[in-house]
Design a protein around this motif. Structure first.
Motif, PDB file in Angstrom:
ATOM      1  N   CYS A  64     -90.828   5.837 -51.115  1.00 38.24           N
ATOM      2  CA  CYS A  64     -89.422   6.099 -50.848  1.00 38.24           C
ATOM      3  C   CYS A  64     -89.288   6.509 -49.388  1.00 38.24           C
ATOM      4  CB  CYS A  64     -88.853   7.171 -51.775  1.00 38.24           C
ATOM      5  SG  CYS A  64     -89.518   8.822 -51.533  1.00 38.24           S
ATOM      6  N   CYS A  65     -88.097   6.370 -48.860  1.00 34.80           N
ATOM      7  CA  CYS A  65     -87.875   6.653 -47.446  1.00 34.80           C
ATOM      8  C   CYS A  65     -87.770   8.151 -47.190  1.00 34.80           C
ATOM      9  CB  CYS A  65     -86.593   5.968 -46.970  1.00 34.80           C
ATOM     10  SG  CYS A  65     -86.738   4.172 -46.849  1.00 34.80           S
ATOM     11  N   CYS A  66     -87.932   8.511 -45.926  1.00 35.26           N
ATOM     12  CA  CYS A  66     -87.882   9.907 -45.508  1.00 35.26           C
ATOM     13  C   CYS A  66     -86.481  10.484 -45.732  1.00 35.26           C
ATOM     14  CB  CYS A  66     -88.257   9.995 -44.028  1.00 35.26           C
ATOM     15  SG  CYS A  66     -88.058  11.610 -43.302  1.00 35.26           S
ATOM     16  N   PHE A  67     -86.425  11.693 -46.283  1.00 34.95           N
ATOM     17  CA  PHE A  67     -85.158  12.391 -46.465  1.00 34.95           C
ATOM     18  C   PHE A  67     -84.837  13.185 -45.205  1.00 34.95           C
ATOM     19  CE2 PHE A  67     -87.028  12.039 -50.737  1.00 34.95           C
ATOM     20  CZ  PHE A  67     -86.022  11.334 -51.371  1.00 34.95           C
ATOM     21  N   THR A  68     -83.639  13.031 -44.689  1.00 33.74           N
ATOM     22  CA  THR A  68     -83.211  13.775 -43.510  1.00 33.74           C
ATOM     23  C   THR A  68     -82.305  14.927 -43.932  1.00 33.74           C
ATOM     24  OG1 THR A  68     -81.147  12.581 -43.059  1.00 33.74           O
ATOM     25  CG2 THR A  68     -83.215  11.559 -42.304  1.00 33.74           C
ATOM     26  N   LYS A  69     -81.948  15.769 -42.966  1.00 30.44           N
ATOM     27  CA  LYS A  69     -81.095  16.919 -43.275  1.00 30.44           C
ATOM     28  C   LYS A  69     -79.673  16.502 -43.662  1.00 30.44           C
ATOM     29  CE  LYS A  69     -79.671  17.783 -38.473  1.00 30.44           C
ATOM     30  NZ  LYS A  69     -79.642  18.798 -37.390  1.00 30.44           N
ATOM     31  N   SER A  70     -79.325  15.243 -43.425  1.00 28.34           N
ATOM     32  CA  SER A  70     -77.986  14.749 -43.775  1.00 28.34           C
ATOM     33  C   SER A  70     -77.946  14.096 -45.147  1.00 28.34           C
ATOM     34  CB  SER A  70     -77.501  13.746 -42.714  1.00 28.34           C
ATOM     35  OG  SER A  70     -77.373  14.374 -41.454  1.00 28.34           O
ATOM     36  N   TYR A  71     -79.058  14.122 -45.856  1.00 28.15           N
ATOM     37  CA  TYR A  71     -79.088  13.542 -47.209  1.00 28.15           C
ATOM     38  C   TYR A  71     -78.070  14.260 -48.078  1.00 28.15           C
ATOM     39  CZ  TYR A  71     -81.206  11.518 -51.445  1.00 28.15           C
ATOM     40  OH  TYR A  71     -81.440  10.827 -52.624  1.00 28.15           O
ATOM     41  N   TYR A  72     -77.409  13.488 -48.928  1.00 31.65           N
ATOM     42  CA  TYR A  72     -76.350  13.959 -49.840  1.00 31.65           C
ATOM     43  C   TYR A  72     -74.999  14.039 -49.138  1.00 31.65           C
ATOM     44  CZ  TYR A  72     -74.233  16.457 -53.783  1.00 31.65           C
ATOM     45  OH  TYR A  72     -73.448  16.807 -54.853  1.00 31.65           O
ATOM     46  N   ARG A  73     -75.007  14.151 -47.800  1.00 32.88           N
ATOM     47  CA  ARG A  73     -73.749  14.120 -47.046  1.00 32.88           C
ATOM     48  C   ARG A  73     -73.419  12.691 -46.636  1.00 32.88           C
ATOM     49  NH1 ARG A  73     -74.238  17.449 -42.003  1.00 32.88           N
ATOM     50  NH2 ARG A  73     -72.019  16.915 -41.833  1.00 32.88           N
ATOM     51  N   TYR A  74     -74.467  11.947 -46.273  1.00 26.56           N
ATOM     52  CA  TYR A  74     -74.326  10.550 -45.876  1.00 26.56           C
ATOM     53  C   TYR A  74     -75.327   9.715 -46.652  1.00 26.56           C
ATOM     54  CZ  TYR A  74     -71.916  12.791 -41.956  1.00 26.56           C
ATOM     55  OH  TYR A  74     -71.085  13.552 -41.197  1.00 26.56           O
ATOM     56  N   VAL A  75     -75.065   8.418 -46.708  1.00 25.54           N
ATOM     57  CA  VAL A  75     -75.914   7.514 -47.487  1.00 25.54           C
ATOM     58  C   VAL A  75     -76.830   6.693 -46.597  1.00 25.54           C
ATOM     59  CG1 VAL A  75     -75.927   5.522 -49.032  1.00 25.54           C
ATOM     60  CG2 VAL A  75     -74.310   7.389 -49.436  1.00 25.54           C
ATOM     61  N   LYS A  76     -76.291   6.163 -45.525  1.00 22.19           N
ATOM     62  CA  LYS A  76     -77.043   5.232 -44.683  1.00 22.19           C
ATOM     63  C   LYS A  76     -78.082   5.955 -43.855  1.00 22.19           C
ATOM     64  CE  LYS A  76     -76.404   1.563 -41.255  1.00 22.19           C
ATOM     65  NZ  LYS A  76     -75.416   0.817 -40.427  1.00 22.19           N
ATOM     66  N   GLY A  77     -79.358   5.567 -44.037  1.00 23.41           N
ATOM     67  CA  GLY A  77     -80.431   6.063 -43.202  1.00 23.41           C
ATOM     68  C   GLY A  77     -80.824   7.505 -43.425  1.00 23.41           C
ATOM     69  N   THR A  78     -80.437   8.110 -44.535  1.00 24.14           N
ATOM     70  CA  THR A  78     -80.769   9.525 -44.759  1.00 24.14           C
ATOM     71  C   THR A  78     -81.807   9.728 -45.857  1.00 24.14           C
ATOM     72  OG1 THR A  78     -78.964   9.802 -46.362  1.00 24.14           O
ATOM     73  CG2 THR A  78     -78.453  10.216 -44.039  1.00 24.14           C
ATOM     74  N   GLY A  79     -82.169   8.680 -46.577  1.00 22.99           N
ATOM     75  CA  GLY A  79     -83.148   8.808 -47.652  1.00 22.99           C
ATOM     76  C   GLY A  79     -82.854   7.858 -48.786  1.00 22.99           C
ATOM     77  N   SER A  80     -83.814   7.705 -49.662  1.00 23.90           N
ATOM     78  CA  SER A  80     -83.686   6.751 -50.762  1.00 23.90           C
ATOM     79  C   SER A  80     -82.799   7.288 -51.883  1.00 23.90           C
ATOM     80  CB  SER A  80     -85.064   6.416 -51.334  1.00 23.90           C
ATOM     81  OG  SER A  80     -85.889   5.825 -50.359  1.00 23.90           O
ATOM     82  N   LEU A  81     -82.251   6.357 -52.642  1.00 26.52           N
ATOM     83  CA  LEU A  81     -81.495   6.676 -53.848  1.00 26.52           C
ATOM     84  C   LEU A  81     -82.275   6.177 -55.048  1.00 26.52           C
ATOM     85  CD1 LEU A  81     -77.959   5.588 -52.587  1.00 26.52           C
ATOM     86  CD2 LEU A  81     -78.861   7.912 -52.711  1.00 26.52           C
ATOM     87  N   LEU A  82     -82.160   6.887 -56.157  1.00 26.42           N
ATOM     88  CA  LEU A  82     -82.920   6.549 -57.350  1.00 26.42           C
ATOM     89  C   LEU A  82     -82.064   5.779 -58.340  1.00 26.42           C
ATOM     90  CD1 LEU A  82     -85.642   6.970 -58.906  1.00 26.42           C
ATOM     91  CD2 LEU A  82     -84.536   8.953 -59.974  1.00 26.42           C
ATOM     92  N   ALA A  83     -82.564   4.635 -58.782  1.00 21.06           N
ATOM     93  CA  ALA A  83     -81.900   3.852 -59.829  1.00 21.06           C
ATOM     94  C   ALA A  83     -82.422   4.333 -61.175  1.00 21.06           C
ATOM     95  CB  ALA A  83     -82.170   2.364 -59.640  1.00 21.06           C
ATOM     96  N   THR A  84     -81.565   4.970 -61.960  1.00 21.63           N
ATOM     97  CA  THR A  84     -82.000   5.506 -63.249  1.00 21.63           C
ATOM     98  C   THR A  84     -81.869   4.484 -64.372  1.00 21.63           C
ATOM     99  OG1 THR A  84     -79.792   6.415 -63.653  1.00 21.63           O
ATOM    100  CG2 THR A  84     -81.403   7.847 -62.578  1.00 21.63           C
ATOM    101  N   GLY A  85     -81.121   3.421 -64.121  1.00 15.15           N
ATOM    102  CA  GLY A  85     -81.046   2.322 -65.075  1.00 15.15           C
ATOM    103  C   GLY A  85     -81.640   1.092 -64.438  1.00 15.15           C
ATOM    104  N   GLN A  86     -82.859   0.741 -64.807  1.00 12.53           N
ATOM    105  CA  GLN A  86     -83.559  -0.339 -64.130  1.00 12.53           C
ATOM    106  C   GLN A  86     -83.093  -1.711 -64.615  1.00 12.53           C
ATOM    107  OE1 GLN A  86     -87.687  -0.115 -63.207  1.00 12.53           O
ATOM    108  NE2 GLN A  86     -87.884   1.944 -64.033  1.00 12.53           N
TER     109      GLN A  86
END
Length: 315
Positions: free
Chosen positions: A224-246
């Motif tokens: 998964c990609c690196c989480f930045t301090k802006s994760y949860y505030r922004y989507v692009k380039g801040t970290g991966s998102l988890l797909a819970t329904g594959q």
């Protein structure tokens, strides 16, 4: 998790300076001032050890060259590394530059790599042959990168909502860490969290607008990609998102809305940083503040072996 070694501060001084060596930011002035203090006050630094961590090694900057020049002029020996948690079996892409420095007469456990830049963690574990080293992901050939990822644990091993990834609207309290419950709304009647995943779900409006820029991973993914301090505030380039329904086919062509995308929880981000289970935030720290603090942290799976190696003397 490796255990950090303890040393007397009277004989060994460890300085961790988390910053940047780029000439494009003002903080370089502070960094250079620190290096000048080392060179001026060198007589008092017997047994001095230094660990510097940086985002990446900026080859266009002269700050790095000046740092090495000052350290060597001050009788330090250096060993530099570019390492990522992926090389330690953690499915987390976070390559970082580390400089270890020891002042003579102190020596590194393996002196063969003095004054070299390495992209393998093997010397940290006593290996002197790095001809077949596992390179850092920054310059990893595609075939070798696949081999590197095979050695990583799946992301599912770092999740706290392990038993309910297919139930995005209800989570039993036994599957949620106490740290996470502290920032969730509790159902006072039945003692469990009745919509705990709701605040981690990615809104449809964001999916519609930024879906093509999202990095989506699955429980069985090994990176998964690196989480930045802006994760949860922004989507692009801040970290991966988890797909819970594959979906049956894991690609962007599948409907993103059907994949029940959610953010990693702070506890899960902490797990990927290899923080211990006992680690918890104070309850007054907000959800966004937790993400910001974690985004600025280091990977223990990487730093712990570096510290052990730094403090180990040559046999």
């Amino acid at each position: 998790m490796p255990t950090l070694l303890k040393h007397s501060i009277s004989t060994t001084l460890l300085t961790m300076f988390i910053s940047t060596t780029s000439d494009t930011v003002p903080i370089r002035v502070t960094f250079r001032a620190l290096l000048q203090l080392i060179s001026i006050d060198i007589a008092r630094m017997f047994g001095f050890c230094l660990l510097l961590a940086n985002l990446t090694l900026d080859k266009t900057s002269d700050t790095h060259g000046k740092m090495i020049e000052i350290l060597r002029r001050s009788d330090f020996v250096t060993q530099e590394f570019i390492l990522s948690p992926l090389q330690f079996g953690v499915p987390y892409s976070r390559p970082r530059y580390f400089c270890l420095a020891k002042r003579k007469p102190s020596t590194f456990h393996i002196q063969l790599f003095n004054n070299q830049l390495l992209r393998s963690p093997k010397p940290l574990f006593g290996h002197t042959n790095v001809d077949d080293k596992v390179f850092c992901e920054l310059d990893e050939p595609q075939g070798s990168l696949h081999k590197l990822l095979e050695s990583c644990e799946p992301i599912e091993s770092f999740l706290e909502f392990k038993n309910c990834r297919d139930q995005p609207n209800f989570v039993d309290s036994t599957t949620v860490s106490t740290d996470t419950i502290g920032v969730l709304e509790k159902d006072e009647e039945n003692g469990c969290c009745t919509s705990t995943l709701d605040q981690y779900s990615v809104p449809s409006s964001l999916i519609e607008r930024w879906g093509s820029a999202m990095d989506i991973v699955y429980p069985d993914s090994k990176r998964c990609c690196c989480f930045t301090k802006s994760y949860y505030r922004y989507v692009k380039g801040t970290g991966s998102l988890l797909a819970t329904g594959q979906p049956k086919i894991k690609d962007k062509a599948s409907s993103l809305k059907e994949q029940s995308l959610r953010y990693f929880t702070p506890r899960e981000v902490a797990n990927l940083h290899s923080l211990p289970e006992s680690f918890q935030f104070p309850q007054q720290i907000s959800l966004r503040q937790r993400y910001a603090l974690l985004g600025n942290s280091l990977s223990i799976s990487v730093v712990a072996p570096l510290l052990q190696y730094l403090f180990a003397e040559s046999s």
